[in-house]
Design a protein around this motif. Structure first.
Motif, mmCIF file in Angstrom:
data_model
loop_
_atom_site.group_PDB
_atom_site.id
_atom_site.type_symbol
_atom_site.label_atom_id
_atom_site.label_comp_id
_atom_site.label_asym_id
_atom_site.label_seq_id
_atom_site.Cartn_x
_atom_site.Cartn_y
_atom_site.Cartn_z
ATOM 1 N N ASN B 419 0.820 -1.026 -0.121
ATOM 2 C CA ASN B 419 -0.024 0.109 -0.042
ATOM 3 C C ASN B 419 0.808 1.144 0.029
ATOM 4 O O ASN B 419 1.809 1.157 0.695
ATOM 5 C CB ASN B 419 -0.918 -0.040 1.417
ATOM 6 C CG ASN B 419 -1.458 1.304 1.757
ATOM 7 O OD1 ASN B 419 -0.930 2.251 2.300
ATOM 8 N ND2 ASN B 419 -2.618 1.503 0.896
ATOM 9 N N GLY B 420 0.460 2.204 -0.627
ATOM 10 C CA GLY B 420 1.246 3.433 -0.771
ATOM 11 C C GLY B 420 0.992 4.519 -1.713
ATOM 12 O O GLY B 420 -0.005 4.560 -2.520
ATOM 13 N N ILE B 421 1.485 5.728 -1.360
ATOM 14 C CA ILE B 421 1.295 7.046 -2.109
ATOM 15 C C ILE B 421 2.480 7.690 -2.292
ATOM 16 O O ILE B 421 3.617 7.162 -1.808
ATOM 17 C CB ILE B 421 0.395 7.983 -1.369
ATOM 18 C CG1 ILE B 421 1.065 8.494 0.030
ATOM 19 C CG2 ILE B 421 -0.915 7.378 -1.114
ATOM 20 C CD1 ILE B 421 0.292 9.514 0.858
ATOM 21 N N PRO B 422 2.535 8.535 -3.513
ATOM 22 C CA PRO B 422 3.985 9.169 -3.911
ATOM 23 C C PRO B 422 4.587 10.059 -2.798
ATOM 24 O O PRO B 422 3.599 10.512 -1.950
ATOM 25 C CB PRO B 422 3.551 9.620 -5.248
ATOM 26 C CG PRO B 422 2.079 9.755 -5.332
ATOM 27 C CD PRO B 422 1.370 8.810 -4.386
ATOM 28 N N LYS B 423 5.602 10.297 -3.024
ATOM 29 C CA LYS B 423 6.279 11.456 -2.228
ATOM 30 C C LYS B 423 5.709 12.683 -2.336
ATOM 31 O O LYS B 423 5.337 13.562 -1.456
ATOM 32 C CB LYS B 423 7.799 11.454 -2.056
ATOM 33 C CG LYS B 423 8.312 10.248 -1.687
ATOM 34 C CD LYS B 423 9.917 10.579 -1.464
ATOM 35 C CE LYS B 423 10.773 9.325 -1.194
ATOM 36 N NZ LYS B 423 10.887 8.417 -1.801
ATOM 37 N N GLU B 424 5.182 12.914 -3.610
ATOM 38 C CA GLU B 424 4.946 14.494 -4.026
ATOM 39 C C GLU B 424 4.142 14.117 -5.227
ATOM 40 O O GLU B 424 4.258 13.329 -6.080
ATOM 41 C CB GLU B 424 5.956 15.227 -4.341
ATOM 42 C CG GLU B 424 7.133 14.992 -5.050
ATOM 43 C CD GLU B 424 8.269 15.783 -5.087
ATOM 44 O OE1 GLU B 424 8.536 16.616 -4.135
ATOM 45 O OE2 GLU B 424 9.177 15.594 -6.011
ATOM 46 N N ALA B 425 3.315 15.369 -5.642
ATOM 47 C CA ALA B 425 2.523 15.373 -6.944
ATOM 48 C C ALA B 425 3.488 15.581 -7.800
ATOM 49 O O ALA B 425 4.680 16.128 -7.990
ATOM 50 C CB ALA B 425 1.486 16.597 -6.706
ATOM 51 N N SER B 426 3.173 15.012 -9.383
ATOM 52 C CA SER B 426 4.129 15.263 -10.275
ATOM 53 C C SER B 426 3.175 15.276 -11.594
ATOM 54 O O SER B 426 1.969 14.899 -11.661
ATOM 55 C CB SER B 426 5.020 14.167 -10.530
ATOM 56 O OG SER B 426 4.501 12.928 -10.883
ATOM 57 N N VAL B 427 4.007 15.977 -12.657
ATOM 58 C CA VAL B 427 3.325 15.953 -14.127
ATOM 59 C C VAL B 427 3.224 14.410 -14.874
ATOM 60 O O VAL B 427 2.321 14.075 -15.218
ATOM 61 C CB VAL B 427 4.026 16.862 -15.231
ATOM 62 C CG1 VAL B 427 3.632 16.526 -16.228
ATOM 63 C CG2 VAL B 427 4.223 18.181 -14.714
ATOM 64 N N GLU B 428 4.122 13.730 -14.141
ATOM 65 C CA GLU B 428 4.392 12.317 -14.683
ATOM 66 C C GLU B 428 3.009 11.525 -14.196
ATOM 67 O O GLU B 428 2.441 10.937 -14.862
ATOM 68 C CB GLU B 428 5.408 11.456 -14.451
ATOM 69 C CG GLU B 428 5.695 10.011 -14.862
ATOM 70 C CD GLU B 428 6.889 9.334 -14.326
ATOM 71 O OE1 GLU B 428 7.360 9.744 -13.534
ATOM 72 O OE2 GLU B 428 7.260 8.419 -15.094
ATOM 73 N N ASN B 429 2.561 11.690 -12.987
ATOM 74 C CA ASN B 429 1.527 11.235 -12.581
ATOM 75 C C ASN B 429 0.061 11.693 -12.989
ATOM 76 O O ASN B 429 -0.777 11.053 -13.257
ATOM 77 C CB ASN B 429 1.609 11.416 -10.818
ATOM 78 C CG ASN B 429 2.545 10.727 -10.128
ATOM 79 O OD1 ASN B 429 2.964 9.515 -10.441
ATOM 80 N ND2 ASN B 429 2.847 11.176 -9.186
ATOM 81 N N ARG B 430 0.087 12.798 -13.484
ATOM 82 C CA ARG B 430 -1.081 13.274 -14.196
ATOM 83 C C ARG B 430 -0.921 12.548 -15.585
ATOM 84 O O ARG B 430 -2.129 12.337 -16.051
ATOM 85 C CB ARG B 430 -1.076 14.922 -14.369
ATOM 86 C CG ARG B 430 -2.194 15.522 -14.909
ATOM 87 C CD ARG B 430 -2.252 16.097 -16.436
ATOM 88 N NE ARG B 430 -1.064 16.941 -16.693
ATOM 89 C CZ ARG B 430 -0.475 17.148 -17.669
ATOM 90 N NH1 ARG B 430 -0.945 16.498 -18.978
ATOM 91 N NH2 ARG B 430 0.654 18.064 -17.857
ATOM 92 N N ILE B 431 0.250 12.521 -16.250
ATOM 93 C CA ILE B 431 0.040 11.945 -17.652
ATOM 94 C C ILE B 431 -0.343 10.384 -17.352
ATOM 95 O O ILE B 431 -1.154 9.900 -18.193
ATOM 96 C CB ILE B 431 1.441 12.088 -18.321
ATOM 97 C CG1 ILE B 431 1.672 13.427 -18.586
ATOM 98 C CG2 ILE B 431 1.371 11.004 -19.579
ATOM 99 C CD1 ILE B 431 2.912 13.837 -19.107
ATOM 100 N N ASN B 432 0.248 9.782 -16.355
ATOM 101 C CA ASN B 432 -0.166 8.453 -16.084
ATOM 102 C C ASN B 432 -1.740 8.154 -15.698
ATOM 103 O O ASN B 432 -2.406 7.074 -16.154
ATOM 104 C CB ASN B 432 0.698 7.610 -15.107
ATOM 105 C CG ASN B 432 2.223 7.392 -15.639
ATOM 106 O OD1 ASN B 432 2.245 7.404 -16.835
ATOM 107 N ND2 ASN B 432 3.081 7.201 -14.715
ATOM 108 N N GLY B 433 -2.196 9.257 -14.952
ATOM 109 C CA GLY B 433 -3.479 9.151 -14.434
ATOM 110 C C GLY B 433 -4.599 9.207 -15.732
ATOM 111 O O GLY B 433 -5.603 8.622 -15.774
ATOM 112 N N HIS B 434 -4.231 10.021 -16.700
ATOM 113 C CA HIS B 434 -5.026 10.179 -17.757
ATOM 114 C C HIS B 434 -5.060 8.992 -18.597
ATOM 115 O O HIS B 434 -6.368 8.452 -18.914
ATOM 116 C CB HIS B 434 -4.469 11.427 -18.696
ATOM 117 C CG HIS B 434 -5.248 11.766 -19.640
ATOM 118 N ND1 HIS B 434 -6.567 12.699 -19.348
ATOM 119 C CD2 HIS B 434 -5.640 11.395 -21.039
ATOM 120 C CE1 HIS B 434 -7.026 13.077 -20.467
ATOM 121 N NE2 HIS B 434 -6.871 12.153 -21.493
#
Lengths: 207, 446
Positions: B419-434
């Motif tokens: 179980n986990g969350i990232p250390k911080e928000a990122s552009v890469e996470n936005r792109i993967n999220g899309h």
């Protein structure tokens, strides 16, 4: 004209039927362990979007290596950072044993490789095709990006484009420096980000 | 067997090949059998499999065509095309709640998240009925609908959520329209989008989040961030009124967004009790003070979709349907399975009420029903949850968890600490999220 259509459809049918019969031995455990992976990677691992890779039909040895490299290993009771960078995959692989990972690789690799239908940027495709570094890529990955001789080398022909670009950047920026394979990929360190982006688009276009 | 003209032969052969390419992803023996008799298959999946199923007598009826129901229907057909699958929904299309925040703030078009159930049904040979479900005879195994009685061997119910309005707030039907929650995607999503587009400099936005348990734990905080983003662009302010003691999901990441990105425009209050609403003056009265706003987005507390109450799947005094965590079978009526947001999760699982969990548990139930029909033992749930959220138009975050049924606790719990969350928000996470969004829509509805 009809005859040729009949011949063609028959050929398609035969290929589809025979490959299905070959696939009849499904690794049901692998399917169970990986049942939810398809919510991100597409049904049976055939991704429809651009930043998450297709894994269905990917070479088994490459899948096993990749997944094990992203799994955090525990040494002397302490969790080590995984050998390979990932955004969230290391969380999931923490939850699986090596045998379970191999079973998942077995199941996903036995699915059909379905090239992505993600819309292409033709300008980038052309630039990638004209790249002076193209031969370097195809010498290992094959001219169609789908070298089937060495199953440790991933299929990249028809892979999702932004994933390919991100993967190249990870090699370039030492985020996938775990093994000998990464050394082979040292070639990308000399290539500009812009050219890598174009090469990624070109290999995605080989569908 | 009907004699084939050459033209029909070409047509039917081509269709069989096409259906194989879909079905070939899964249960391969069945596909090969279907292929052996192309002559019978003008519409191969439908006619052939329906006929086979009637012989075999295995019919699965699914009430509710959201993430749970649509996935169950599709995967039952992928695993065994000979099962007769009937999907029932009051609407011919489903609008995804996941990603609907992006529609509200103009980051996606609603057409991208509007999924025609009729297309899904046609592709996989599912029988689709657009109807209201009105009742259940659990002994005779008959589901009653506005389109007539439907007999089943196994029934899957996946109705999502309904709103549990606080009677003290006198939320009449008229006022529910004036103050949309937009927590069930559809017309209210577009209504709130329209209200957001009219926000202007100096306005205050009041956003009340729902009390746990509710659909999509990070959803309220994503919406708060996107309100903050809108306020930054337009010179407005946001007041977030949270009845929960704290941020309920991805806490450090949303907290960072509130305290950094939106520190000048957004005020977050926890432990808020709304005691009254002055609808004319647009004032929300709370234990933390009164707040007046140009836009009020009040998301009520929630309970299971009305359907599980109608069908008698909820224990007296409860708001959610009770299920056995080994199987998702109702504890009240045999051969009825409840999946998705409607289950009484607290006693039996740590899993959130999310679209991904509905999708993943639907696959578990589909696989187990296929095993039961084949005389095999069902297997305990092993599922994962991935959920991406935006903290701004540029950056995204996620949460990832692997869950498994634990026999000693009789609960579905986190597996091996995964179980986990990232250390911080990122552009890469936005792109993967899309990409995640597009892929889960495809895995569920296409």
């Amino acid at each position: 004209m009809h005859k040729s259509i009949i011949k063609f459809t028959f050929a398609v049918l035969l290929i589809a039927t025979s490959s299905n019969v070959v696939m009849a031995q499904e690794n049901e455990d692998g399917r169970r362990y990986g049942n939810f992976c398809s919510s991100c990677h597409g049904t049976a691992g055939a991704a429809v979007s651009d930043a998450i890779p297709s894994i269905g039909g990917q070479h088994k040895d490459f899948l096993i290596t990749s997944m094990l490299e992203m799994k955090p290993q525990v040494v002397d009771g302490k969790e080590q950072a995984p050998k390979r960078y990932s955004t969230l995959m290391q969380i999931f692989f923490k939850g699986y044993s090596e045998d379970e990972i191999k079973a998942m690789a077995d199941w996903y690799s036995s699915r059909p490789w379905v090239p992505t239908n993600y819309p292409l940027n033709q300008d980038l495709v052309n630039k990638g095709k004209a790249s002076a570094n193209l031969d370097t890529c195809t010498s290992c990955h094959g001219t169609d990006g789908n070298n089937i001789e060495d199953t440790g080398i991933p299929r990249i022909g028809g892979q999702t484009p932004t994933y390919l670009y991100h993967a190249l950047l990870e090699y370039k920026n030492n985020k996938r420096n775990a093994d000998g394979r990464a050394l082979e990929m040292d070639v990308v360190k000399e290539i500009s980000d812009e050219e890598l982006r174009a090469l990624a688009e070109y290999f995605s276009s080989l569908r | 067997m009907k004699k084939l003209s050459r033209r029909n032969f070409v047509k039917t052969t081509a269709i069989s090949a096409a259906s194989l390419s879909i079905l070939g992803l899964y249960g391969c023996k069945k596909s090969a059998e279907t292929a052996a008799t192309p002559a019978e298959t003008a519409k191969p999946a439908e006619t052939a499999s329906t006929a086979a199923a009637k012989k075999a007598g295995h019919t699965v009826v699914i009430a509710g065509g959201g993430y749970g129901g649509a996935t169950a229907a599709k995967y039952l057909k992928l695993l065994n095309p000979s099962i007769n699958v009937i999907l029932i929904d009051r609407n011919a299309e489903h609008v995804s709640c996941a990603m609907s925040n992006e529609v509200i703030f103009g980051l996606r078009n609603i057409s991208e998240i509007t999924m025609p159930l009729t297309k899904l049904a046609e592709k996989y040979g599912i029988e689709f009925k657009q109807a209201e479900v009105t009742g259940l005879d659990g002994e005779k195994k008959i589901l009653k609908t506005s389109a007539g009685d439907v007999a089943y061997d196994k029934l899957i119910v996946s109705p999502g959520i309904s709103m549990d309005y606080d009677p003290a707030l006198n939320f009449t039907a008229e006022r529910q329209k004036e103050i949309p929650h937009a927590w069930i995607a559809g017309p209210q999503t577009l209504q709130l989008k329209d209200m957001v587009s009219k926000i202007k400099a100096g306005d205050t936005i009041i956003f009340r989040t729902p009390l746990a348990l509710y659909r999509c734990p990070p959803g309220p905080y994503e919406r708060a961030c996107l309100f903050g983003n809108e306020a930054l662009k337009k010179g407005a302010k946001v007041i977030v009124l949270d009845p929960n003691p704290q941020i309920m999901s991805k806490k450090p990441l949303f907290e960072a967004a509130f305290n950094n990105l939106y520190k000048d425009v957004l005020t977050y209050y926890s432990g808020v009790e709304v005691t009254g609403i002055d609808y004319d003056k647009k004032i929300v009265k709370t234990n933390k003070g009164d707040f007046q706003g140009a836009l009020i987005n009040y998301v009520p507390n929630q309970k299971a979709g009305e359907l599980v109450f109608t069908l008698g799947l909820v224990e007296p005094g409860k708001k959610w349907a009770s299920v056995d965590p080994k199987s998702f079978e109702s504890t009240l009526i045999k051969d009825v399975y409840v999946i998705g947001d409607a289950i009484d999760s607290a006693p039996v699982t740590e899993m959130p009420k999310s679209g991904t969990i509905a999708n993943a548990t639907a696959k578990v139930v589909a696989e187990n029903l296929v095993r039961i029909f084949a005389g095999k033992e069902p297997r305990v749930p092993l599922v994962g949850n991935t959920c991406y959220s935006l903290v701004s138009e540029q950056e995204g975050i996620w949460i990832a968890t692997l869950y498994e049924y634990d026999a000693t606790k009789n609960k579905i719990i986190t597996r091996n600490g995964a179980n986990g969350i990232p250390k911080e928000a990122s552009v890469e996470n936005r792109i993967n999220g899309h990409s995640w969004g597009n892929n889960i829509l495809s895995d569920t509805f296409m």
